[in-house]
Design a protein around this motif. Structure first.
Motif, PDB file in Angstrom:
ATOM      1  N   VAL A 199       3.062   5.833  -3.012  1.00  0.00           N
ATOM      2  CA  VAL A 199       4.286   6.642  -3.442  1.00  0.00           C
ATOM      3  C   VAL A 199       4.047   6.785  -5.019  1.00  0.00           C
ATOM      4  CG1 VAL A 199       6.788   6.642  -3.532  1.00  0.00           C
ATOM      5  CG2 VAL A 199       5.682   6.231  -1.515  1.00  0.00           C
ATOM      6  N   ILE A 200       3.856   5.711  -5.635  1.00  0.00           N
ATOM      7  CA  ILE A 200       3.855   5.816  -7.159  1.00  0.00           C
ATOM      8  C   ILE A 200       2.680   6.620  -7.315  1.00  0.00           C
ATOM      9  CG2 ILE A 200       3.022   4.416  -9.155  1.00  0.00           C
ATOM     10  CD1 ILE A 200       4.569   1.811  -7.770  1.00  0.00           C
ATOM     11  N   ALA A 201       1.582   6.748  -6.760  1.00  0.00           N
ATOM     12  CA  ALA A 201       0.456   7.726  -7.261  1.00  0.00           C
ATOM     13  C   ALA A 201       0.998   8.928  -7.077  1.00  0.00           C
ATOM     14  CB  ALA A 201      -0.738   7.051  -6.307  1.00  0.00           C
ATOM     15  N   ILE A 202       1.703   9.256  -5.926  1.00  0.00           N
ATOM     16  CA  ILE A 202       2.143  10.646  -5.700  1.00  0.00           C
ATOM     17  C   ILE A 202       3.049  11.128  -6.880  1.00  0.00           C
ATOM     18  CG2 ILE A 202       3.461  12.235  -4.088  1.00  0.00           C
ATOM     19  CD1 ILE A 202       2.254  10.370  -1.884  1.00  0.00           C
ATOM     20  N   ALA A 203       3.762  10.202  -7.304  1.00  0.00           N
ATOM     21  CA  ALA A 203       4.790  10.467  -8.405  1.00  0.00           C
ATOM     22  C   ALA A 203       4.158  10.838  -9.582  1.00  0.00           C
ATOM     23  CB  ALA A 203       5.799   9.567  -8.548  1.00  0.00           C
ATOM     24  N   MET A 263       0.866  -1.106  -0.099  1.00  0.00           N
ATOM     25  CA  MET A 263      -0.066  -0.176   0.054  1.00  0.00           C
ATOM     26  C   MET A 263       0.785   1.424  -0.145  1.00  0.00           C
ATOM     27  SD  MET A 263      -3.053   1.318  -0.013  1.00  0.00           S
ATOM     28  CE  MET A 263      -4.286  -0.162   0.129  1.00  0.00           C
ATOM     29  N   ILE A 264       1.848   1.160   0.872  1.00  0.00           N
ATOM     30  CA  ILE A 264       2.894   2.440   0.764  1.00  0.00           C
ATOM     31  C   ILE A 264       3.420   2.470  -0.568  1.00  0.00           C
ATOM     32  CG2 ILE A 264       4.982   3.307   1.884  1.00  0.00           C
ATOM     33  CD1 ILE A 264       4.018   1.813   4.518  1.00  0.00           C
ATOM     34  N   ILE A 265       3.767   1.619  -0.956  1.00  0.00           N
ATOM     35  CA  ILE A 265       4.549   1.598  -2.717  1.00  0.00           C
ATOM     36  C   ILE A 265       3.513   2.247  -3.496  1.00  0.00           C
ATOM     37  CG2 ILE A 265       5.613   0.276  -4.386  1.00  0.00           C
ATOM     38  CD1 ILE A 265       6.841  -1.306  -2.220  1.00  0.00           C
ATOM     39  N   CYS A 266       2.277   1.619  -3.352  1.00  0.00           N
ATOM     40  CA  CYS A 266       1.337   2.082  -4.509  1.00  0.00           C
ATOM     41  C   CYS A 266       0.917   3.717  -4.444  1.00  0.00           C
ATOM     42  CB  CYS A 266       0.033   1.291  -4.392  1.00  0.00           C
ATOM     43  SG  CYS A 266       0.179  -0.199  -5.106  1.00  0.00           S
ATOM     44  N   LEU A 315      -6.605   3.059  -4.422  1.00  0.00           N
ATOM     45  CA  LEU A 315      -7.130   2.282  -5.540  1.00  0.00           C
ATOM     46  C   LEU A 315      -6.085   1.292  -6.105  1.00  0.00           C
ATOM     47  CD1 LEU A 315      -9.538   4.691  -7.073  1.00  0.00           C
ATOM     48  CD2 LEU A 315     -10.205   2.774  -5.845  1.00  0.00           C
ATOM     49  N   LEU A 316      -5.309   2.163  -6.288  1.00  0.00           N
ATOM     50  CA  LEU A 316      -3.783   0.986  -6.885  1.00  0.00           C
ATOM     51  C   LEU A 316      -3.488   0.056  -5.973  1.00  0.00           C
ATOM     52  CD1 LEU A 316      -1.580   3.606  -8.422  1.00  0.00           C
ATOM     53  CD2 LEU A 316      -3.028   2.025  -9.689  1.00  0.00           C
ATOM     54  N   GLY A 317      -3.473   0.312  -4.776  1.00  0.00           N
ATOM     55  CA  GLY A 317      -3.125  -0.715  -3.530  1.00  0.00           C
ATOM     56  C   GLY A 317      -4.032  -1.678  -3.326  1.00  0.00           C
ATOM     57  N   MET A 318      -5.582  -1.337  -3.526  1.00  0.00           N
ATOM     58  CA  MET A 318      -6.438  -2.162  -3.384  1.00  0.00           C
ATOM     59  C   MET A 318      -6.537  -3.291  -4.474  1.00  0.00           C
ATOM     60  SD  MET A 318     -10.475  -1.823  -3.519  1.00  0.00           S
ATOM     61  CE  MET A 318     -10.372  -1.264  -5.229  1.00  0.00           C
ATOM     62  N   GLY A 319      -6.159  -2.845  -5.771  1.00  0.00           N
ATOM     63  CA  GLY A 319      -6.112  -3.669  -6.804  1.00  0.00           C
ATOM     64  C   GLY A 319      -4.784  -4.672  -6.705  1.00  0.00           C
ATOM     65  N   ALA A 320      -3.692  -3.869  -6.341  1.00  0.00           N
ATOM     66  CA  ALA A 320      -2.598  -4.518  -6.114  1.00  0.00           C
ATOM     67  C   ALA A 320      -2.633  -5.965  -5.148  1.00  0.00           C
ATOM     68  CB  ALA A 320      -1.256  -3.672  -5.840  1.00  0.00           C
TER      69      ALA A 320
END
Length: 85
Positions: A28-32, A23-26, A70-75
């Motif tokens: 960080v990716i979304a913020i980038a 979730m943290i990685i997702c 949302l990305l984290g949930m899917g991942a």
């Protein structure tokens, strides 16, 4: 009919540090992605420490972290379906 809908829902994953890391990685990716694509990221209410949040406004950060969740949930659901968690 309601019982057949319950059969469709995916099994949830119990919280572990691996789930938190995904979730943290997702996020960080979304913020980038948000930092690179939002046209006016500093428009609106400011965050308490602008340098810590990359100069993004409250609305931009809220939008980015919402997208990150949302990305984290899917991942997380995808990785749990594949048997990683």
């Amino acid at each position: 009919m309601f019982l057949s809908l319950l059969a469709i829902t995916p099994a949830s994953v119990s919280w572990t540090p691996k789930v938190a890391l995904v979730m943290i990685i997702c996020n960080v990716i979304a913020i980038a992605i948000g930092k690179a694509t939002i046209k006016y990221p500093n428009e609106g209410a400011k965050m308490p420490s602008a340098s810590f949040f990359g100069g993004m406004s409250h609305g931009a950060m809220l939008g980015c972290t919402s997208f990150g969740h949302l990305l984290g949930m899917g991942a997380i659901l995808g990785l749990s379906t594949r048997g990683v968690f």
